[in-house]
Every structure is written in C-alpha cells, then in structure tokens.
Design a protein around this motif. Structure first.
Motif, PDB file in Angstrom:
ATOM      1  N   GLU A   1     -18.079   0.400 -22.267  1.00  0.00           N
ATOM      2  CA  GLU A   1     -17.625  -0.937 -22.651  1.00  0.00           C
ATOM      3  C   GLU A   1     -17.587  -1.084 -24.166  1.00  0.00           C
ATOM      4  O   GLU A   1     -16.648  -1.676 -24.726  1.00  0.00           O
ATOM      5  CB  GLU A   1     -18.540  -1.992 -22.007  1.00  0.00           C
TER       6      GLU A   1
ATOM      7  N   ASN B   1     -14.266  -1.903 -26.500  1.00  0.00           N
ATOM      8  CA  ASN B   1     -14.185  -2.938 -27.552  1.00  0.00           C
ATOM      9  C   ASN B   1     -13.663  -2.358 -28.859  1.00  0.00           C
ATOM     10  O   ASN B   1     -12.846  -2.985 -29.553  1.00  0.00           O
ATOM     11  CB  ASN B   1     -15.563  -3.561 -27.778  1.00  0.00           C
TER      12      ASN B   1
ATOM     13  N   GLU C   1      -9.610  -5.531 -21.594  1.00  0.00           N
ATOM     14  CA  GLU C   1     -10.937  -5.661 -22.215  1.00  0.00           C
ATOM     15  C   GLU C   1     -11.841  -6.576 -21.396  1.00  0.00           C
ATOM     16  O   GLU C   1     -13.039  -6.314 -21.223  1.00  0.00           O
ATOM     17  CB  GLU C   1     -10.760  -6.205 -23.638  1.00  0.00           C
ATOM     18  N   ARG C   2     -11.262  -7.639 -20.832  1.00  0.00           N
ATOM     19  CA  ARG C   2     -12.067  -8.569 -20.020  1.00  0.00           C
ATOM     20  C   ARG C   2     -12.484  -7.945 -18.692  1.00  0.00           C
ATOM     21  O   ARG C   2     -13.567  -8.236 -18.177  1.00  0.00           O
ATOM     22  CB  ARG C   2     -11.284  -9.868 -19.810  1.00  0.00           C
TER      23      ARG C   2
ATOM     24  N   ASP D   1     -15.424  -6.056 -19.507  1.00  0.00           N
ATOM     25  CA  ASP D   1     -16.561  -6.985 -19.688  1.00  0.00           C
ATOM     26  C   ASP D   1     -17.242  -7.292 -18.355  1.00  0.00           C
ATOM     27  O   ASP D   1     -18.472  -7.304 -18.260  1.00  0.00           O
ATOM     28  CB  ASP D   1     -16.077  -8.305 -20.302  1.00  0.00           C
TER      29      ASP D   1
ATOM     30  N   ASN E   1     -21.023  -6.665 -17.004  1.00  0.00           N
ATOM     31  CA  ASN E   1     -21.902  -7.706 -16.441  1.00  0.00           C
ATOM     32  C   ASN E   1     -22.656  -7.191 -15.219  1.00  0.00           C
ATOM     33  O   ASN E   1     -23.850  -7.439 -15.053  1.00  0.00           O
ATOM     34  CB  ASN E   1     -21.086  -8.939 -16.032  1.00  0.00           C
TER      35      ASN E   1
END
Length: 531
Positions: free
Chosen positions: A477, A481, A516-517, A520, A524
């Motif tokens: 991750e 980024n 990218e999300r 994310d 999580n």
C-alpha cells in the motif's frame, strides 16, 4: 390446576437451566467446538464422536440435528457425514438425563450460590462462562425438584396411575404419548425430565415408562423436520435420516430388546426407577448406534428414496444458514467462508473493470456490473446474518471478531464500488474514444499489478489472519501511494508537453484515484488483523 402450574414452572426452570448451561459450555468451548466439527471427514465413526461431543456441549440433540440440516443445506456436509453426527447426537443427549436422574438436591443451592457470586464479581470472561455453567446446572436441578414436587400428589389419583401403568400393556399408546409430549416441548431432555420426575415419585413403573421413553426419541425428530421446511432436498433427507434412525431403533427395542434391557437396568440399579430410566435411555441410543452403524448407507439410500431426485428450484449456495446460529462459533466460521466469496468476487471485479478500461471492452464492463451486484447482495446478507449472530450468546472475543468482520465486509463492498467507478470511466473512454499515452498505460499497469496483489492477499488475511501477509499488504500500500504521486507528477509533465489529451487525462487521474482507494481498503483489512 396447582399441579399443572407447578409442573409448567418447573419445566420452564429446567429448560432455562439447560439453555444457560449449554450457552456457558459453548462459550467455554468456543473455537474448540468449531475445530471439533471441522474434524468431520467421510469417516462415519468420527462423525458419531463429533455428534456426541457437540450435543453434550450444547445440551440438545434437536439443536445438533437442526445444525446438521443447516450444514447439509449449505453444502458444507454430505449425507454420509450427516448420518454419523445424527447418530452421535442421540448418544450426547443422554448426558442430561443421566445428570437429572441422580439425587443431587443439596448440590443445586451450592452451585447456584457459587455461580451467582462468580457472575457478579468476576471480571474475567472465562470465569463468567464458568459461572453461567454453574448457574444453569443449579437452575436445571431446581426445576427438576419443582417437577418432582408438582407430580407428587398425582400418586394419590388412582385413575391417573392406572392409566400410566396401562402403557406397559399398550405400548403403542405410550409411544404416541412420548412423541406428543416431546413434539410439544421441543426437547427430548425436558420430556425425559418429566418422565424421571414421575418415576422418582413412584408413580410410573419401568415397564410402562419405556414405551413413552422410546416415543420421546421419535418426538425429538419433529424439530429437525420443521427446520428442513424450505431447505434443499439433501437437507430434507438429513431430517428424514434422523427420523428413520429413531423409528428403526424403537422398533428393534420394542420387539426384540425390551425384556433384556429391563433385566439389565434392573440388575444395575434394582431400587431406583429414575436411574433405571436414565440407563435405559443411554443404552437405547448406544445400542441403536452399534446395531445401525453398519447399515448407515442403507439409511441414506432410504432417505433418498423417500425424497427422490427431481426438478427443484436452483438455489445459490450459501454458508449463511440460521439453523447454525445455535452454535455461534461455527456460525461465525461459516460467515468468514461467505466473506471469502465476497473477497474473491472483489478481486474478480477489479480485474474485469481494468480489462474493460484498458481494452475498451463492453463485455468486461458488463461483467463488472454483475460482480458489483453480487457483492452488494452478499454484503446485505452477511450484515443481516452477523446482526443475528451478535444477538446470540457469544463470547467477548467473538464480539470483537464480529465487529471486525462487519468493517471488513464494508471495505470489500467499497472495493466493488470503486471497480464500478472504473467501469463507468471505461464506458466514457469508449464513447469519447479517449487514448492514453504509451507511458501512461505502462504506469497504470505498474499500479494495477500492486493493487491486484493486495486484493489477492486480503483473501488469505481474511481466511488465516496471517500477520506476515498483512504486513506485506501494508508495505505494498505504501508503494501504491508512492506510485500514485509519481504518476500524477509525470502526467502533469505530459500534459504540459501536449503528450496527453485533456479528456483522456481526466479519465486517467480518476482511474488512479480509484485504484489507490481500492488499495486503501485492502490495507484497512490488514490493519485489523495486525491490531
């Protein structure tokens, strides 16, 4: 009237105590109970032991067989495995009858007192579970004493005692009475408790009680038969197998083994009819299993003849069956399996959406939309099931696991949403015939590979809670980024040099934002495991 009220009150205490003790045992067993069920293989003998152990823990053969119906309905268990568990459940349910047949009047207040003190003052969850077991044990025996006291005056009613004695000469009537009582109270242990209470007061002799006892074993099948309504054919067959096993066992005992069994239990305990009944109950189920185990395949075939193959509505296979909520630790394990289906769909959704964008393919866009609908349906079903699971008797540790899974399911749904966004960008790209520069395509592939790897890795994280893979996802991750920031800088450079068109550039930026999300949301899931 007073007799009926006191009997119902005692029965209520008995059932509540049995339920409370079962809940405490389940919480104490926790993952161990889940591992016991996972031992199930095609080996029928292991199935018998598993059925006996699980029933001894949850204190209900009806609950075990209902759970088996749920497993078969979900496709987790085959009929060849189910028959072994059903046979074992009949042995496990004899534990309660053995307990209540002993005269433990002085022990009930002690266990209640210790249980209340532990429950009120203990902060440790495991000690509270032990307290529940003790409280359930005490309430169970208190209820048994209530029932004994309630039926004591019946000994003076000659008509009533003569009617009970007549069942020795008319076993069919006794059989029907046993079936009826158990079908009404939905618990063979509770109806057995009533029978033992009558026997303990000298109201019913052993010869008259046995047909009722045999009928109780058939009556307990009503719960699993009801639970199979609306289930698939195999689940109905599992319920039928339970009924067949108990009917065949009853016929064998009534015709061939009734006198020998009376002789054996009378010799073991000559004066105590309550103990004789409990021992008969245990012997009935153990001997029935020994006799019928070699013929298990024939019972399976007979159930298939009763519920034959035929056209039936095709149902989407799901691990979410409310019957399995009887054992929360196992129900949670099945919820994780269903979540894994959602995680695999999310990965597939990502691949289809990216193929739709990069290849300008309507076929992959349509597949993405289908995937997203399936993900949404899974989310609704999973959250609804988890809500029901959270309302059952679950341990503190399981509460935390349920909360984490709630959030994981929502993260997977958000991945599906972002994939849908990418498919919409793909449709715009097709409509406007937008072309992304060669360098831009290479950068997208580089980012996509990282995000795809994270989507694959969260499947193992959800399944095994692997912290090594979770750390790998966090690291990937961070790389995603960095790649995203680099891509944005390079894209601005290409726009300034007219190497990329404005329309294509907007789609390009929206695409990397969604990628990218997605990464994310994968992170999580990984962070929850690490925390």
């Amino acid at each position: 009237m007073d007799i009926a009220i006191n009997l119902i009150g005692g029965l209520g205490l008995f059932l509540y105590g049995m339920s409370l003790m079962g809940d405490g045992l389940q919480k104490s067993a926790g993952d161990k109970l889940k591992k016991i069920v996972e031992l199930l293989t095609s080996n029928i003998i292991i199935g018998v032991f598993v059925g006996a152990l699980v029933t001894a823990v949850i204190q209900s053969s009806s609950a075990t067989t209902v759970m088996v119906v749920g497993f078969v309905n979900a496709g987790i268990m085959q009929l060849s495995q189910a028959i072994g568990v059903i046979m074992g459940a009949n042995i496990g349910t004899t534990v309660t009858a053995q307990l209540v047949s002993f005269n433990l009047d002085g022990l009930a207040p002690i266990t209640l007192g210790i249980g209340i003190v532990l429950y009120l003052f203990a902060s440790n969850g495991k000690i509270k579970n032990i307290a529940e077991i003790l409280l359930g044990f005490g309430i169970l025996f208190t209820g048994m004493e209530f029932m004994k006291d309630a039926v004591e005056p019946l000994a003076e009613f000659k008509g009533f005692t003569d009617a009970l004695i007549s069942f020795g000469q008319r076993p069919l009537l006794g059989l029907l009475l046993g079936i009826g009582i158990t079908a009404i109270v939905q618990s063979s242990s509770a109806s057995m408790g009533i029978l033992i209470a009558l026997a303990a007061q000298g109201i019913i002799p052993l010869s008259s009680a046995l047909p009722i006892l045999y009928g109780q074993n058939i009556g307990t099948c009503v719960t699993s038969l009801i639970s199979s309504v609306g289930a698939n054919r195999n689940a109905k067959r599992a319920a039928i197998m339970h009924l067949l096993f108990n009917i065949i066992g009853t016929v064998i005992f009534l015709i061939f083994l009734n006198k020998p069994i009376i002789a054996i239990v009378t010799k073991i305990d000559p004066s105590d009819v309550a103990r004789q009944l409990a021992n008969t109950h245990t012997l009935f189920n153990i001997v029935s299993v020994i006799i019928l185990l070699p013929f298990a395949k024939f019972i399976v075939k007979l159930s298939m003849m009763i519920i034959p193959e035929g056209m039936e509505e095709k149902k989407e296979e799901t691990y979410l069956d409310e019957r399995i909520l009887e054992t929360p630790s196992i129900a949670f394990g099945n919820t994780v399996k269903e979540t894994l289906k959602m995680a695999n769909l999310s990965k597939e959704c990502l691949n289809n959406s990216m193929n739709g964008f990069l290849n300008k393919s309507q076929k992959y866009i349509d597949k993405t939309i289908e995937n997203e609908k399936s993900i949404k349906n899974l989310q609704i079903n999973l959250l609804s099931y988890l809500l029901k699971l959270s309302k059952t008797s679950i341990t503190t540790e399981l509460v935390e696991d349920v909360d984490n899974l709630f959030n994981t399911i929502n993260d997977l749904k958000r991945i599906g949403d972002h994939c849908e966004n990418i498919s919409e960008l793909a449709e715009i790209a097709i409509q406007k015939d937008a072309e992304i520069s060669e360098d831009g395509v290479k950068e997208i592939y580089e980012m996509y590979e990282k995000v795809k790897q994270n989507c694959e890795d969260i499947i193992n994280v959800i399944k095994d809670k692997d912290t090594t893979i979770a750390n790998k996802i966090i690291h990937t991750e961070e790389q995603v980024n960095k790649i995203e920031k680099s891509i944005r800088r390079n894209h601005i450079y290409r726009l300034n040099n007219d190497d990329c068109k404005i329309d294509a550039g907007i789609l390009y930026l929206d695409l990397i934002t969604n990628l990218e999300r997605i990464s994310d949301h994968c992170a999580n899931v990984a962070k929850r495991v690490l925390n």
